[in-house]
Scaffold this motif. Sequence first.
Motif, PDB file in Angstrom:
ATOM      1  N   PRO A 115       0.918  -1.265  -0.066  1.00 38.16           N
ATOM      2  CA  PRO A 115       0.027   0.033  -0.078  1.00 38.16           C
ATOM      3  C   PRO A 115       0.904   1.305  -0.033  1.00 38.16           C
ATOM      4  N   GLU A 116       2.110   1.239   0.508  1.00 39.19           N
ATOM      5  CA  GLU A 116       2.921   2.445   0.470  1.00 39.19           C
ATOM      6  C   GLU A 116       3.495   2.560  -1.059  1.00 39.19           C
ATOM      7  N   ALA A 117       3.586   1.696  -1.942  1.00 40.55           N
ATOM      8  CA  ALA A 117       4.300   1.916  -3.210  1.00 40.55           C
ATOM      9  C   ALA A 117       3.936   2.847  -4.187  1.00 40.55           C
ATOM     10  N   LEU A 118       4.715   3.287  -4.903  1.00 40.61           N
ATOM     11  CA  LEU A 118       4.180   4.455  -5.858  1.00 40.61           C
ATOM     12  C   LEU A 118       4.251   3.737  -7.467  1.00 40.61           C
ATOM     13  N   TRP A 119       3.686   3.974  -8.163  1.00 39.22           N
ATOM     14  CA  TRP A 119       3.652   3.431  -9.600  1.00 39.22           C
ATOM     15  C   TRP A 119       3.364   4.423 -10.880  1.00 39.22           C
ATOM     16  N   ILE A 120       4.058   4.034 -11.798  1.00 41.83           N
ATOM     17  CA  ILE A 120       4.017   4.939 -12.781  1.00 41.83           C
ATOM     18  C   ILE A 120       3.415   4.306 -14.193  1.00 41.83           C
ATOM     19  N   TRP A 121       2.428   4.812 -14.747  1.00 44.10           N
ATOM     20  CA  TRP A 121       1.668   4.507 -16.008  1.00 44.10           C
ATOM     21  C   TRP A 121       2.148   5.076 -17.152  1.00 44.10           C
ATOM     22  N   LYS A 122       2.426   4.335 -18.309  1.00 43.46           N
ATOM     23  CA  LYS A 122       2.918   4.832 -19.666  1.00 43.46           C
ATOM     24  C   LYS A 122       1.895   4.152 -20.573  1.00 43.46           C
ATOM     25  N   PRO A 123       1.678   4.990 -21.621  1.00 43.42           N
ATOM     26  CA  PRO A 123       0.951   4.492 -22.786  1.00 43.42           C
ATOM     27  C   PRO A 123       2.032   3.598 -23.536  1.00 43.42           C
ATOM     28  N   SER A 135       5.926   8.867 -26.513  1.00 42.05           N
ATOM     29  CA  SER A 135       7.192   9.255 -26.295  1.00 42.05           C
ATOM     30  C   SER A 135       7.118  10.809 -25.743  1.00 42.05           C
ATOM     31  N   CYS A 136       8.223  11.217 -25.332  1.00 44.24           N
ATOM     32  CA  CYS A 136       8.621  12.675 -24.775  1.00 44.24           C
ATOM     33  C   CYS A 136       7.555  12.601 -23.463  1.00 44.24           C
ATOM     34  N   GLY A 137       7.437  11.903 -22.853  1.00 44.52           N
ATOM     35  CA  GLY A 137       6.687  11.932 -21.544  1.00 44.52           C
ATOM     36  C   GLY A 137       5.037  12.149 -21.691  1.00 44.52           C
ATOM     37  N   ARG A 138       4.512  11.924 -22.877  1.00 51.53           N
ATOM     38  CA  ARG A 138       3.033  12.146 -23.182  1.00 51.53           C
ATOM     39  C   ARG A 138       2.412  10.988 -22.482  1.00 51.53           C
ATOM     40  N   GLY A 139       1.044  11.434 -21.879  1.00 52.68           N
ATOM     41  CA  GLY A 139       0.168  10.437 -21.125  1.00 52.68           C
ATOM     42  C   GLY A 139       0.912   9.903 -20.123  1.00 52.68           C
ATOM     43  N   ILE A 140       2.189  10.237 -19.329  1.00 50.33           N
ATOM     44  CA  ILE A 140       2.696   9.269 -18.210  1.00 50.33           C
ATOM     45  C   ILE A 140       2.023   9.883 -16.864  1.00 50.33           C
ATOM     46  N   LYS A 141       1.531   8.973 -16.148  1.00 49.60           N
ATOM     47  CA  LYS A 141       1.084   9.455 -14.731  1.00 49.60           C
ATOM     48  C   LYS A 141       1.696   8.418 -13.675  1.00 49.60           C
ATOM     49  N   VAL A 142       1.832   9.483 -12.452  1.00 50.79           N
ATOM     50  CA  VAL A 142       2.543   8.775 -11.499  1.00 50.79           C
ATOM     51  C   VAL A 142       1.338   8.661 -10.037  1.00 50.79           C
ATOM     52  N   LEU A 143       1.514   7.414  -9.841  1.00 49.41           N
ATOM     53  CA  LEU A 143       0.195   7.136  -8.876  1.00 49.41           C
ATOM     54  C   LEU A 143       0.755   6.569  -7.489  1.00 49.41           C
ATOM     55  N   GLY A 144      -0.037   6.621  -6.710  1.00 42.74           N
ATOM     56  CA  GLY A 144      -0.064   5.818  -5.245  1.00 42.74           C
ATOM     57  C   GLY A 144      -0.970   4.513  -5.552  1.00 42.74           C
ATOM     58  N   SER A 145      -0.407   3.738  -4.625  1.00 43.71           N
ATOM     59  CA  SER A 145      -1.375   2.529  -4.657  1.00 43.71           C
ATOM     60  C   SER A 145      -2.800   2.840  -4.150  1.00 43.71           C
ATOM     61  N   SER A 146      -3.410   3.712  -3.660  1.00 44.22           N
ATOM     62  CA  SER A 146      -4.686   4.112  -3.406  1.00 44.22           C
ATOM     63  C   SER A 146      -5.468   4.833  -4.434  1.00 44.22           C
ATOM     64  N   VAL A 147      -5.559   4.264  -5.584  1.00 43.06           N
ATOM     65  CA  VAL A 147      -6.102   4.765  -6.615  1.00 43.06           C
ATOM     66  C   VAL A 147      -7.596   4.938  -6.761  1.00 43.06           C
ATOM     67  N   PRO A 148      -8.067   6.192  -6.817  1.00 45.31           N
ATOM     68  CA  PRO A 148      -9.478   6.682  -6.918  1.00 45.31           C
ATOM     69  C   PRO A 148     -10.216   5.720  -7.734  1.00 45.31           C
ATOM     70  N   PRO A 149     -11.420   5.390  -7.616  1.00 49.46           N
ATOM     71  CA  PRO A 149     -12.136   4.325  -8.160  1.00 49.46           C
ATOM     72  C   PRO A 149     -12.479   4.668  -9.543  1.00 49.46           C
TER      73      PRO A 149
END
Length: 292
Positions: A191-199, A203-217
Amino acid sequence: RIAARCATVRGWSLALACPPREVGTDAEQTEGRMRLLRSAFAGRPPVLLFDSHASPKRPARELSTEELEQEGFTTLPPMYFAQLQDVHPYRAVIDTLVRGGLLEASPDDPTSKLALLWGKEPPLELLRTLHPFQKVNHFALSWHLGRKDLLWRHVQRFQRRSPKEQGDIMPRGFVLPEDHQAWVSAREQSPEALWIWKPRYLSCGRGIKVLGSSVPPATDRKLAAKVGVVQRYVDKPMLLDGYKFDLRLYVLVSSFNPLKAYLHSEGLVRLATEKYSSSADTLKQRTMHLTN
């Protein structure tokens, strides 16, 4: 007759030699003149030398007129290249090739005329028609390395086959949407981990998101329906004066079997513009977490 005579010279496949070019032009006139380097590998034929207006080169391995004649090169063949119609015509590529002595052909010319085809990943059907002396700028199926989902699948397969100390080259990942439930389980376990989502494609950082483990529904439902890769985020990165950075090294792989790789003497460092923090309050600050 010229082609047949040249085809056996020092391993060069010179079937394109018609008509030949004379060796021995003015040494100072390098523009548009083919120049050869002695191979870095023993027993291998010479290779073409490419430089630029910005950084003209006189490497020690460049073969002089006398050395070329000693190697059996009394003439050099014209060598043609074409940028195929499925790629943007990059002037840097064209100018470098022309300066190196290659001649530009039409994309509509027969491929048998070309020494170099510059385009997107070549289909296997095209590769089967090429002669050994013809080169392309992409290996077949190279998008298996460029697409993030396929790259992770290959890394995962490598990890299963290798000892842990060899396979531990990339944080754990999940290909969405098919691995979504496995990612949910991993978040529950850490539950303490961080995650990174990529399309998978961008490229060039487009669409990237950094998320915690408690992701809103609502966010979780969106990610469950999107195609991409999510990986464990490295939340304790190496920093320069408190800033995230990446170090990009440039490697040219000219052959996989046998493996031949050339590491460029220069690289590139990119820095974030905000000092790094792993606090959940900063996860949307792209200029802190991304160096693209």
